[in-house]
Motif scaffolding. Structure first.
Motif, PDB file in Angstrom:
ATOM      1  N   HIS A   1       0.784  -1.318  -0.029  1.00 51.03           N
ATOM      2  CA  HIS A   1       0.000  -0.041  -0.057  1.00 51.03           C
ATOM      3  C   HIS A   1       0.748   1.313  -0.049  1.00 51.03           C
ATOM      4  N   THR A   2       0.195   2.278  -0.439  1.00 47.04           N
ATOM      5  CA  THR A   2       0.858   3.618  -0.409  1.00 47.04           C
ATOM      6  C   THR A   2       0.315   4.172   0.690  1.00 47.04           C
ATOM      7  N   LYS A   3       0.879   5.543   0.760  1.00 46.88           N
ATOM      8  CA  LYS A   3       0.338   6.529   1.778  1.00 46.88           C
ATOM      9  C   LYS A   3      -0.849   7.338   1.376  1.00 46.88           C
ATOM     10  N   ILE A   4      -1.443   7.812   2.001  1.00 52.69           N
ATOM     11  CA  ILE A   4      -2.634   8.912   1.788  1.00 52.69           C
ATOM     12  C   ILE A   4      -1.996  10.115   1.148  1.00 52.69           C
ATOM     13  N   ILE A   5      -2.438  10.523   0.065  1.00 57.27           N
ATOM     14  CA  ILE A   5      -1.694  11.883  -0.508  1.00 57.27           C
ATOM     15  C   ILE A   5      -2.831  12.847  -0.622  1.00 57.27           C
ATOM     16  N   GLY A   6      -2.569  13.999  -0.719  1.00 54.77           N
ATOM     17  CA  GLY A   6      -3.245  15.290  -0.992  1.00 54.77           C
ATOM     18  C   GLY A   6      -3.120  15.856  -2.135  1.00 54.77           C
ATOM     19  N   GLY A   7      -4.199  16.385  -2.794  1.00 57.51           N
ATOM     20  CA  GLY A   7      -4.004  17.496  -4.016  1.00 57.51           C
ATOM     21  C   GLY A   7      -2.597  17.676  -4.654  1.00 57.51           C
ATOM     22  N   GLY A   8      -2.218  17.244  -5.795  1.00 54.85           N
ATOM     23  CA  GLY A   8      -1.089  17.756  -6.293  1.00 54.85           C
ATOM     24  C   GLY A   8       0.269  16.971  -5.996  1.00 54.85           C
ATOM     25  N   GLU A   9      -0.231  15.914  -4.828  1.00 52.06           N
ATOM     26  CA  GLU A   9       0.885  14.981  -4.447  1.00 52.06           C
ATOM     27  C   GLU A   9       1.356  13.928  -5.317  1.00 52.06           C
ATOM     28  N   LYS A  10       2.401  13.331  -4.972  1.00 53.28           N
ATOM     29  CA  LYS A  10       2.713  11.940  -5.736  1.00 53.28           C
ATOM     30  C   LYS A  10       3.274  11.005  -4.643  1.00 53.28           C
ATOM     31  N   THR A  11       3.130   9.687  -4.793  1.00 58.33           N
ATOM     32  CA  THR A  11       3.929   8.535  -3.830  1.00 58.33           C
ATOM     33  C   THR A  11       4.125   7.463  -4.412  1.00 58.33           C
ATOM     34  N   THR A  12       5.261   7.005  -4.000  1.00 54.87           N
ATOM     35  CA  THR A  12       5.601   5.645  -4.687  1.00 54.87           C
ATOM     36  C   THR A  12       6.023   4.568  -3.602  1.00 54.87           C
ATOM     37  N   VAL A  13       5.842   3.293  -3.780  1.00 59.34           N
ATOM     38  CA  VAL A  13       6.043   2.176  -3.023  1.00 59.34           C
ATOM     39  C   VAL A  13       6.444   1.035  -3.901  1.00 59.34           C
ATOM     40  N   SER A  14       7.236   0.131  -3.426  1.00 59.42           N
ATOM     41  CA  SER A  14       7.504  -1.004  -4.359  1.00 59.42           C
ATOM     42  C   SER A  14       7.475  -2.270  -3.218  1.00 59.42           C
ATOM     43  N   PHE A  15       7.229  -3.570  -3.828  1.00 60.17           N
ATOM     44  CA  PHE A  15       7.059  -4.578  -3.113  1.00 60.17           C
ATOM     45  C   PHE A  15       7.704  -5.758  -4.166  1.00 60.17           C
ATOM     46  N   PRO A  16       7.982  -6.948  -3.297  1.00 56.70           N
ATOM     47  CA  PRO A  16       8.489  -8.171  -3.975  1.00 56.70           C
ATOM     48  C   PRO A  16       7.544  -8.643  -5.110  1.00 56.70           C
ATOM     49  N   GLY A  17       7.864  -8.793  -6.202  1.00 62.80           N
ATOM     50  CA  GLY A  17       6.765  -9.436  -7.218  1.00 62.80           C
ATOM     51  C   GLY A  17       6.485 -10.914  -6.764  1.00 62.80           C
ATOM     52  N   LYS A  18       7.258 -11.283  -6.233  1.00 64.73           N
ATOM     53  CA  LYS A  18       7.065 -12.716  -5.758  1.00 64.73           C
ATOM     54  C   LYS A  18       5.470 -12.924  -4.800  1.00 64.73           C
ATOM     55  N   LYS A  19       5.106 -11.697  -4.483  1.00 62.94           N
ATOM     56  CA  LYS A  19       3.762 -11.742  -3.614  1.00 62.94           C
ATOM     57  C   LYS A  19       2.608 -12.077  -4.554  1.00 62.94           C
ATOM     58  N   LEU A  20       2.833 -12.012  -5.906  1.00 61.57           N
ATOM     59  CA  LEU A  20       1.521 -12.006  -6.621  1.00 61.57           C
ATOM     60  C   LEU A  20       1.969 -13.132  -7.503  1.00 61.57           C
ATOM     61  N   LYS A  21       0.839 -14.030  -7.823  1.00 60.68           N
ATOM     62  CA  LYS A  21       1.002 -15.211  -8.609  1.00 60.68           C
ATOM     63  C   LYS A  21       0.211 -14.953  -9.999  1.00 60.68           C
ATOM     64  N   ALA A  22       0.747 -15.527 -11.073  1.00 55.06           N
ATOM     65  CA  ALA A  22       0.019 -15.540 -12.234  1.00 55.06           C
ATOM     66  C   ALA A  22      -1.526 -16.089 -12.076  1.00 55.06           C
ATOM     67  N   GLY A  23      -2.233 -15.439 -12.720  1.00 52.62           N
ATOM     68  CA  GLY A  23      -3.635 -15.810 -12.671  1.00 52.62           C
ATOM     69  C   GLY A  23      -4.383 -15.751 -11.192  1.00 52.62           C
TER      70      GLY A  23
END
Length: 145
Positions: free
Chosen positions: A100-122
């Protein structure tokens, strides 16, 4: 000539480039700009980039992005209300939350990364905003191929 074109595409990285980024825009009308996003199952790391294209502050209309199994997203959003704005409306102890990202206000940007292995195809995954009342409108399907 065709072979040369194919070789130049391969060299440019345009062929078989894994999509490992999720770019979403949220607005003051409680909508994301996309209802479906796709990432590659081969990603080592997946990055979520969220931009709030509205003008309202985080405490009144700020979005976040939460990724979770589709069968759990509604209860995650409801449980997240206990965390409040300070906790980005996501319980820190919630193991169902993939990222999850943080909550942001108008005009703001946020980024977060996580390990791809947490998701499975299909797998069945939903991205959504967990701010109170937002999850029913601000949601979409995350496809892993």
């Amino acid at each position: 000539r065709t072979l040369l074109f194919a070789a130049s595409l391969l060299a440019s990285g345009l062929v078989h480039a894994a999509n490992c980024n999720i770019a979403l825009k949220g607005d003051d009308a409680m909508k994301f700009d996309q209802q479906t996003v796709t990432v590659a199952a081969s990603c080592k790391t997946i990055t979520i980039n969220l931009t709030h294209v509205g003008k309202l502050p985080a405490q009144s209309m700020g979005p976040n992005v939460v990724i979770a199994p589709s069968d759990a997203f509604q209860s995650i959003a409801q449980d997240g209300m206990k965390a409040g704005l300070a906790g980005n409306y996501v319980l820190a102890s919630d193991k169902r939350v993939i990222a999850h990202t943080k909550i942001i206000g108008g005009g703001e940007k946020t980024t977060v990364s996580f390990p791809g292995k947490k998701l499975k195809a299909g797998g069945a995954y939903t991205f959504f905003c967990s701010a109170p009342g937002h999850w029913s409108l601000m949601k979409g399907q995350l496809i892993v191929k």
